[in-house]
Design a protein around this motif. Structure first.
Motif, short mmCIF file in Angstrom:
data_model
loop_
_atom_site.label_atom_id
_atom_site.label_comp_id
_atom_site.label_asym_id
_atom_site.label_seq_id
_atom_site.Cartn_x
_atom_site.Cartn_y
_atom_site.Cartn_z
N ILE A 20 61.46 -5.17 35.57
CA ILE A 20 62.05 -3.89 36.00
C ILE A 20 63.41 -3.63 35.60
O ILE A 20 64.11 -2.95 35.00
CB ILE A 20 61.84 -3.68 37.38
CG1 ILE A 20 60.40 -3.40 37.68
CG2 ILE A 20 62.68 -2.56 38.15
CD1 ILE A 20 60.02 -3.18 39.49
N ARG A 30 63.94 -3.41 31.96
CA ARG A 30 63.79 -2.14 31.47
C ARG A 30 64.87 -1.13 31.86
O ARG A 30 65.47 -0.37 31.12
CB ARG A 30 62.42 -1.43 32.24
CG ARG A 30 61.36 -2.05 31.15
CD ARG A 30 59.97 -1.26 31.80
NE ARG A 30 59.50 -1.46 33.11
CZ ARG A 30 58.62 -2.40 33.22
NH1 ARG A 30 58.21 -3.29 32.27
NH2 ARG A 30 58.23 -2.62 34.48
N ILE A 73 51.66 2.55 25.63
CA ILE A 73 50.43 2.49 26.43
C ILE A 73 49.31 3.37 25.16
O ILE A 73 48.24 2.80 24.98
CB ILE A 73 50.41 3.39 27.45
CG1 ILE A 73 51.11 2.72 28.59
CG2 ILE A 73 48.84 3.72 27.92
CD1 ILE A 73 51.20 3.15 30.00
N ASP A 127 46.95 -13.41 32.13
CA ASP A 127 45.96 -14.00 31.34
C ASP A 127 46.14 -14.94 30.52
O ASP A 127 45.52 -15.58 29.74
CB ASP A 127 45.51 -12.69 30.52
CG ASP A 127 44.07 -13.05 29.96
OD1 ASP A 127 43.01 -13.64 31.02
OD2 ASP A 127 43.55 -12.58 28.85
N VAL A 187 57.74 -3.41 27.83
CA VAL A 187 57.20 -2.10 28.40
C VAL A 187 56.00 -2.54 29.29
O VAL A 187 55.94 -2.04 30.42
CB VAL A 187 56.86 -0.96 27.50
CG1 VAL A 187 55.99 0.01 28.44
CG2 VAL A 187 57.93 -0.56 26.77
N MET A 188 55.25 -3.64 28.79
CA MET A 188 53.94 -4.16 29.43
C MET A 188 54.44 -5.04 30.64
O MET A 188 53.32 -5.19 31.48
CB MET A 188 53.17 -4.65 28.56
CG MET A 188 52.59 -3.47 27.50
SD MET A 188 52.05 -2.18 28.13
CE MET A 188 50.68 -1.88 27.33
N SER A 189 55.60 -5.67 30.46
CA SER A 189 55.84 -6.82 31.43
C SER A 189 55.76 -6.25 32.91
O SER A 189 56.15 -5.32 33.28
CB SER A 189 57.36 -7.10 31.36
OG SER A 189 57.10 -7.97 30.10
N GLY A 190 55.06 -6.97 33.69
CA GLY A 190 55.13 -6.80 35.26
C GLY A 190 54.11 -5.82 35.56
O GLY A 190 53.90 -5.44 36.81
N LEU A 191 53.34 -5.28 34.76
CA LEU A 191 52.58 -4.14 35.21
C LEU A 191 51.12 -4.97 35.54
O LEU A 191 50.68 -5.77 34.95
CB LEU A 191 52.28 -3.18 34.07
CG LEU A 191 53.41 -2.44 33.46
CD1 LEU A 191 53.00 -1.31 32.33
CD2 LEU A 191 53.95 -1.57 34.55
N ASN A 192 50.34 -4.54 36.59
CA ASN A 192 49.43 -5.39 37.34
C ASN A 192 49.55 -6.77 37.26
O ASN A 192 48.60 -7.60 36.67
CB ASN A 192 48.17 -5.22 36.07
CG ASN A 192 47.77 -3.37 36.34
OD1 ASN A 192 47.70 -2.99 37.53
ND2 ASN A 192 47.18 -2.84 35.32
N THR A 193 50.70 -7.17 37.65
CA THR A 193 50.75 -8.67 37.63
C THR A 193 51.06 -9.18 38.78
O THR A 193 51.78 -8.63 39.71
CB THR A 193 52.25 -8.89 36.58
OG1 THR A 193 51.87 -8.63 35.37
CG2 THR A 193 52.62 -10.25 36.80
N SER A 194 50.49 -10.33 39.24
CA SER A 194 50.62 -11.04 40.59
C SER A 194 52.05 -11.42 40.89
O SER A 194 52.33 -11.28 41.98
CB SER A 194 49.66 -12.18 40.53
OG SER A 194 49.86 -13.21 39.55
#
Lengths: 208, 208
Positions: free
Chosen positions: A131, A134, A176, A38, A115-122
Motif C-alpha cells: 500500500i 502504491r 488485472i 504461493d 499492483v498485485m502485491s498484498g492483494l489476497n495476502t496473509s
DNA sequence: TTTATTATGTAGTGTACGATACAGATTGTT
DNA sequence: AACAATCTGTATCGTACACTACATAATAAA
C-alpha cells in the motif's frame, strides 16, 4: 534512488558464497510470478541457489525478503523518474507510462508486481508495504501533473490529486486485465480511451 | 439467473440439519473478506455453523465451495441486469455502476469479490472461474453499450468492446484503490474523470 | 597457531491446513 | 421391526510449510 543500502561487509568470519544482489533479483522474479503466499521457501531457495539458513541470515525472513524484492522491482522495473527523464509534457509522461504497461504487462504472466502485491495476502506486513509503495507511486504521478499545471500545460483549476488517482486506477486495472489474458492491442485501446479524459487546455470554455 | 440449481432433495436418509443457502451466504462473506487462500476451513466451518464432513458432503471441496460462493456473490451483489433494470441510457448505466462501486467498495474492506478473485491464488480452478466471471461481466457491459449505439445514444463508429474493456478496467482499478483505503469521495472523483472519456454524440464533428 | 566470528549444508522441528475414517444418529422404505 | 440411505460430530491423517539447531567450513584477528 537506493532505498536500502547493503550493510557494510563484516570484516571477520566466513565470507558469503553467493551474490546477494543476484539472489535478490531471482527472489523477485519468483515472487513476481507466483505472489507472496504461493512462492514457497523451496521455490525461493531453489531459484536463488542457496539453502534456507543462508536466506535467513542474509534477508531476515520471508516477509522481509518480499519487501526488499518489491523495492528492487521498483528500482529496476518501474522507476518513474528515470522512465520520464526525457519526456517533456505531463501528458506524454502519463500516456507513455500507460502504453508501456499495455505493451509489457501481457508478457509478464502475473501483471505488475507493484499492483498485485498484498492483494489476497496473509501477511499484513506485505500488505502495508505494498500500500505504501502504491501510494508513493501515485504521489510521483501527482507531482508530474502538478508540474504540468505550473508550466501551463494543464488548466489552472485541474485537481492534480484526483487526476493522478484516476490514471493510477487505470494502471492498476490494466494489470488485472493483463493477468486475465488481455492482448497488448486491446490494452492499448484501453489506454487510448483513458487519454480521452485528459484535461485539454481550454478548447473554448470559460476559465472562470 | 440461477447458474447452479440445488440438487433434488434425496428421499431417504437423515435430512440436512442446516440451511444450505444460508451456509453458502456465510461462506461467501468469509471468502469475500479473506480471499480464497487465507480463508481456512476452520474459518469457513465456524462461520457456517457446521463441521467439515457436512461441508464436504454439501459442497464438494473448498474450491467448489468458492466457485459457488462467487456465483452467489454475482447473483446477490453484482447482478448488472437487475441493477440496470430501469436505467434508460448506456451512459447512466455505466456511470451508475461506477458510482455504486465508488460508494460501496470502501465499506467492504477487501474490494469487490469478483475483481479480487483468483489474484495471487494457488488454485487454478478458482483462477479460471474468476477470469470467466470477469469476462462475462465485461460482455454484459459491452452489450449495454452496443444497445446504446443501436439506439443512437453513442456515435455509430464507437468500438463497444474497447469502451467496455476501458470501463471494466476502471472498475477493477477501483477495487484496488478501495482495498488500499481510498475514500468514497476520492473514488467518485476518479469516476468523474473516467466519464470524461465517454464518447459524446458529435458535439460538432463530422459523423462520416 | 590459536581463537573469534560468520556462513554453509544437513536434517530436522512444530504447526496449520485440507480432507477423511468411523461410529452413531435420523430419516424413508419394505 | 428390520433395513438401506444419508447426515453429523469426533478425532484424526498426511502433507506442506516457514523456520531453525547443530555440526562443520572458511575467513580475519591475536
Amino acid at each position: 534512488m537506493k532505498t536500502i543500502d547493503t550493510p557494510p561487509r563484516p570484516v571477520r568470519g566466513r565470507p558469503r558464497s553467493f551474490n546477494r544482489e543476484e539472489a535478490l533479483r531471482r527472489a523477485m522474479e519468483v515472487f513476481w510470478r507466483k505472489g507472496y503466499d504461493d512462492a514457497s521457501l523451496g521455490d525461493l531457495t531453489t531459484a536463488m541457489g542457496i539453502n534456507p539458513p543462508s536466506l535467513y541470515a542474509a534477508f531476515g525472513d520471508k516477509e522481509a525478503l518480499y519487501v526488499e524484492a518489491l523495492r528492487h522491482y521498483l528500482d529496476e522495473k518501474a522507476c518513474r523518474e528515470t522512465f520520464w527523464a526525457d519526456v517533456p509534457t505531463a501528458r506524454a509522461a502519463v500516456e507513455g507510462l500507460l502504453l508501456h504497461s499495455a505493451k509489457t504487462l501481457p508478457g509478464a504472466s502475473a501483471g505488475c508486481m507493484l499492483v498485485m502485491s498484498g492483494l489476497n495476502t496473509s501477511s499484513s506486513k506485505v500488505r502495508k508495504a505494498a500500500i505504501a509503495c502504491r501510494a508513493n507511486a501515485e504521489s510521483i504521478l501527482k507531482k508530474r501533473i502538478e508540474r504540468g499545471i505550473r508550466e501551463g500545460e494543464l488548466p489552472a483549476g485541474t485537481d492534480a490529486g484526483a487526476l493522478a488517482k484516476f490514471y493510477e486506477t487505470v494502471l492498476q486495472g490494466l494489470s488485472i486485465q493483463a493477468a486475465d489474458g488481455a492482448s497488448p492491442k486491446s490494452l492499448q485501446a484501453v489506454v487510448a480511451n483513458a487519454m480521452r479524459a485528459w484535461p485539454e487546455r481550454s478548447k473554448r470554455r470559460r476559465s472562470t
